[in-house]
Scaffold this motif. Structure first.
Motif, PDB file in Angstrom:
ATOM      1  N   THR A  65     -18.517  -5.230 -31.863  1.00 56.04           N
ATOM      2  CA  THR A  65     -18.943  -4.103 -31.013  1.00 56.04           C
ATOM      3  C   THR A  65     -20.096  -3.332 -31.642  1.00 56.04           C
ATOM      4  O   THR A  65     -20.094  -2.102 -31.692  1.00 56.04           O
ATOM      5  CB  THR A  65     -17.759  -3.143 -30.764  1.00 56.04           C
ATOM      6  OG1 THR A  65     -17.215  -2.728 -32.043  1.00 56.04           O
ATOM      7  CG2 THR A  65     -16.667  -3.812 -29.960  1.00 56.04           C
TER       8      THR A  65
ATOM      9  N   ASP B 226     -20.610  -2.795 -25.769  1.00 55.09           N
ATOM     10  CA  ASP B 226     -19.579  -3.725 -26.224  1.00 55.09           C
ATOM     11  C   ASP B 226     -18.189  -3.089 -26.162  1.00 55.09           C
ATOM     12  O   ASP B 226     -17.217  -3.739 -25.760  1.00 55.09           O
ATOM     13  CB  ASP B 226     -19.865  -4.196 -27.653  1.00 55.09           C
ATOM     14  CG  ASP B 226     -21.023  -5.187 -27.723  1.00 55.09           C
ATOM     15  OD1 ASP B 226     -21.375  -5.746 -26.662  1.00 55.09           O
ATOM     16  OD2 ASP B 226     -21.558  -5.411 -28.825  1.00 55.09           O
TER      17      ASP B 226
ATOM     18  N   THR C   7     -21.125  -9.777 -25.387  1.00 56.06           N
ATOM     19  CA  THR C   7     -20.145  -9.354 -26.388  1.00 56.06           C
ATOM     20  C   THR C   7     -19.431 -10.577 -26.962  1.00 56.06           C
ATOM     21  O   THR C   7     -18.949 -11.439 -26.227  1.00 56.06           O
ATOM     22  CB  THR C   7     -19.104  -8.409 -25.754  1.00 56.06           C
ATOM     23  OG1 THR C   7     -19.783  -7.302 -25.152  1.00 56.06           O
ATOM     24  CG2 THR C   7     -18.129  -7.904 -26.796  1.00 56.06           C
TER      25      THR C   7
END
Length: 750
Positions: free
Chosen positions: A427, A432, A500
């Motif tokens: 992230t 994300d 992501t």
């Protein structure tokens, strides 16, 4: 080989002292230095490995081992004051023990999720400093004993987890001793002499003593799993005793034929010793072939097992002839020595049960081949249902606290509680974190998912993790299907084009990835080993059909072994007898079993067919060569097969599920190989194939190197059973000498 055997015989004191110095010195070094066993388990390129690497990078505090202390109220609930007091006092004591970093109590402010809906089962999570390799069994036992001390009355306390299973492994197993005793009994029956019985045992135990002393020393410089020593003992005991048995048997035949002790020992090593070297090299090739799989976990196992086989080979062709020199004529029983003194030398003649059995196969090859093949196929049928995976505490014995704790958690929180998926996401880019939140919501609504814990963010904010609990147990086929659906459909549909990075890990996912990696590479591994062994046999026996038959027979024995394993360990048949519960077959089991079994099967093939090849080279009569070869080798192959079967079966008596699996699989495979394949199917097929057994295209014959595991013509004339055709009726007469000119002509062909 003759020169080596002669030197070892004549310098037997030097040879014996050298082996004893190595045995004592390396044993002392191993005890002084200790071991550094560790598992280098890595699956590069897999989803679970990527998840593990990300978690280790972003959640360093969670890098230590963890375990669970399970609390269960036999009556009432865990909120009852008396039970709560006993439990909290125990957990406080555990928290103060060495190596315990943290104890997350179900009675804490955030402990609500650690208590079952009915309030009767709860768990405390213990975070332990370091990895299993950094701890001793005593460190973990102290934690388990402290927790279990609170068990009593209405409060049941158990401990479970991988680290607990580590502490429950038996420190010493006497299964090997039982196998050695069983082998000694069979050797005594085969030789009829207590003194001769000791030779194979001494040779095998000295070689294995050295090998198992080197393995812990090697663990300091390379990665070797603690299972390596047990597997080395398992394989080494079987092959070591068998190799020495083959040579001692040939030595005794030569003594009865009138040779001196020295010439008998040289002849035995120069004939059976060469077969031993060839068979042992085949085993080592098969074992080291595991490197082709590219799975680091198997490297140490392969090296250790190959090391054990190599030392048993070396001892068989060096230490054994030295011992034969010390034993002299005493390797024969008193009755045999007395008979030779009274009646003179007695060359070996085909007679008794194995001569009659060989003649029966000669008369009924089709019928016996069909019956033997049908029996093997029936035993192998369950192999079609093989499911690979990883066993866990749920497959342990009820006597283990890890098993009882596992079952309590499954009953209280659902069968999927013991095998959660750990979903890790990177992230470090905008958006994300929002993607991970959406993913958690989608996962919670996915069929087959029991519950999903809220996402956790790493201290740096560079990663988030989600813990997902399936509705089914870790070993259930539905759990595997859920993992596939999450990876192929659910996660990609949520991540979309956001980019992501999301990985699914955890012990269950790792086990599935391990199985997939091995299954993908297994055909290549099997192909490489089979082709190498095929080419070696072609070069030795100058035949295409014999190596092809041998390879197919080895694969057939392997299938039968897997049929038994699936029936017992996967389906749970006779589980109470073997002390196990049904579950998947270990993912790495097929690889190791194939490597070991393929090599061991070649032992019997080489010993049996090389004897037949001797007769074929001398007489050019396939029927007679096959019958005589089987008649002479049948007894010793049966004894060797019985020894190896009992040695392997003795490991079933231990507590370790994996070693039970190897013990049963190898025992059944050798039983079928020695008493169905080599004693029935192979000779029957060779009778049916006739002279085609020994056909090799001329161009290939000129290109291939010439390898030999057979004696010279002079040795052949002096020590082989004497028999010849008795006319056109196809019968044979034991005891009729081979015309000398036939041997002279065969010498010219060599």
């Amino acid at each position: 080989m003759a020169a080596l055997a002669r030197w070892c015989f004549r310098h037997r004191r030097t040879v014996l002292i050298a082996w004893l110095v190595a045995f004592i010195g390396l044993g002392f070094a191993a005890r002084t230095i200790g071991d550094d066993y560790k598992d280098a388990f890595s699956l590069p390129g897999t989803d679970s490995q990527a998840a593990y690497d990300l978690l280790a990078e972003e959640f360093p505090a969670a890098s230590g081992e963890s375990a669970s202390i399970v609390l269960h109220a036999r009556s009432g609930t865990l909120t009852d004051p008396e039970l709560r007091t006993d439990a909290t006092e125990m957990l406080a004591t555990v928290a103060g023990l060495p190596h315990v970093a943290e104890v997350a109590s179900p009675y804490g402010a955030d402990g609500g999720s650690q208590v079952s809906d009915d309030g009767r089962t709860a768990f405390a999570t213990i975070t332990i400093e370091g990895q299993i390799a950094d701890l001793t069994a005593d460190d973990i036992k102290r934690i388990v004993d402290t927790a279990r001390a609170a068990d009593g009355g209405n409060l049941q306390v158990e401990a479970t987890g991988n680290v607990i299973s580590f502490a429950e492994q038996p420190e010493q197993s006497y299964s090997e001793l039982i196998g050695v005793i069983a082998a000694a009994i069979i050797l005594f029956v085969a030789f009829g002499s207590l003194i001769a019985m000791t030779l194979p045992l001494i040779t095998a135990l000295v070689a294995l003593g050295i090998a198992t002393s080197i393995i812990p020393l090697l663990s300091h410089v390379t990665t070797i799993s603690d299972i390596s020593t047990m597997l080395t003992m398992l394989v080494g005991l079987g092959v070591g005793i068998d190799y020495a048995l083959f040579i001692v048997n040939r030595h005794r035949i030569a003594l009865r034929a009138g040779k001196s002790v020295e010439e008998a020992a040289i002849s035995a090593v120069n004939t059976s010793g060469r077969a031993v070297l060839f068979a042992g090299i085949t085993v080592c090739i098969a074992l080291l072939g595991m490197f082709a799989l590219g799975v680091s976990f198997l490297y140490g196992i392969a090296v250790a097992a190959a090391l054990g086989v190599a030392f048993t080979m070396a001892a068989s062709v060096t230490l054994l002839p030295a011992l034969l020199g010390f034993y002299g004529q005493k390797v024969l029983s008193r009755r045999e020595r007395r008979r030779i003194a009274e009646h003179g030398p007695e060359p070996e003649h085909p007679s008794g049960f194995w001569w009659r059995w060989a003649k029966l196969i000669e008369r009924r090859p089709k019928t016996l081949a069909v019956v033997a093949a049908a029996l093997i196929v029936v035993v192998a049928l369950p192999f079609l249902s093989l499911r690979l995976g990883s066993s866990d505490q749920g497959n342990g014995a009820e006597t283990k606290t890890s098993k009882r704790g596992y079952d309590l958690l499954a009953d209280g929180f659902g069968p999927g509680f013991n095998g959660p998926f750990l979903i890790a996401a990177r992230t470090d880019a905008p958006g994300d974190a929002a993607t991970v939140e959406r993913l958690a919501e989608r996962l919670a609504d996915t069929p087959g998912v029991e519950s999903v814990l809220p996402p956790r963010t790493s201290p740096t904010g560079g990663a988030m993790t989600i813990t997902l609990f399936p509705t089914t147990s870790p070993q259930d086929a539905e759990t595997s299907k859920l993992l596939e659906r999450l990876r192929d459909d659910v996660v990609p549909s949520v991540v979309g084009e956001s980019g992501t990075e999301v990985y699914i890990g955890g012990s269950t996912a790792t086990g599935e990835d391990f199985s997939s990696v091995l299954q993908a590479k297994l055909p290549l591994f099997i192909g490489v080993v089979v082709i190498l062994a095929f080419l070696l046999l072609v070069a030795v026996f100058r035949s295409l059909l014999i190596p092809l038959t041998a390879s197919l027979m080895n694969l057939l024995a392997l299938g039968a072994a897997f049929g038994v394993i699936v029936s017992v360990f996967q389906w749970g048949w006779l589980g109470g007898v073997f002390g196990i519960s049904g579950g998947p077959v270990e993912a790495f089991f097929p690889v190791i079993l194939f490597a070991v079994l393929f090599g061991l099967s070649m032992d019997y093939e080489v010993f049996l067919v090389s004897r037949m090849h001797e007769e074929w080279s001398a007489r050019r009569d396939n029927r007679l060569a096959v019958t005589l070869g089987q008649a002479e080798t049948g007894r010793v192959v049966a004894a060797a097969g019985a020894i190896m079967t009992l040695v392997f079966a003795s490991f079933i008596l231990g507590d370790d599920r994996i070693m039970k699996m190897f013990g049963l699989g190898l025992a059944m495979a050798i039983l079928i190989d020695a008493f169905l394949i080599r004693a029935v199917l192979v000779p029957a097929l060779m009778h049916l194939f006739g002279k085609a057994n020994w056909w090799l295209p001329g161009p290939l014959d000129r290109v291939l190197p010439r390898l030999s595991v057979e004696p010279t013509v002079e040795e052949l004339g002096e020590i082989v059973p004497q028999a010849a055709s008795a006319g056109s009726n196809g019968s044979t007469i034991p005891g009729q000498a081979v015309p000398r000119h036939r041997l002279d002509k065969s010498a010219g062909r060599h």
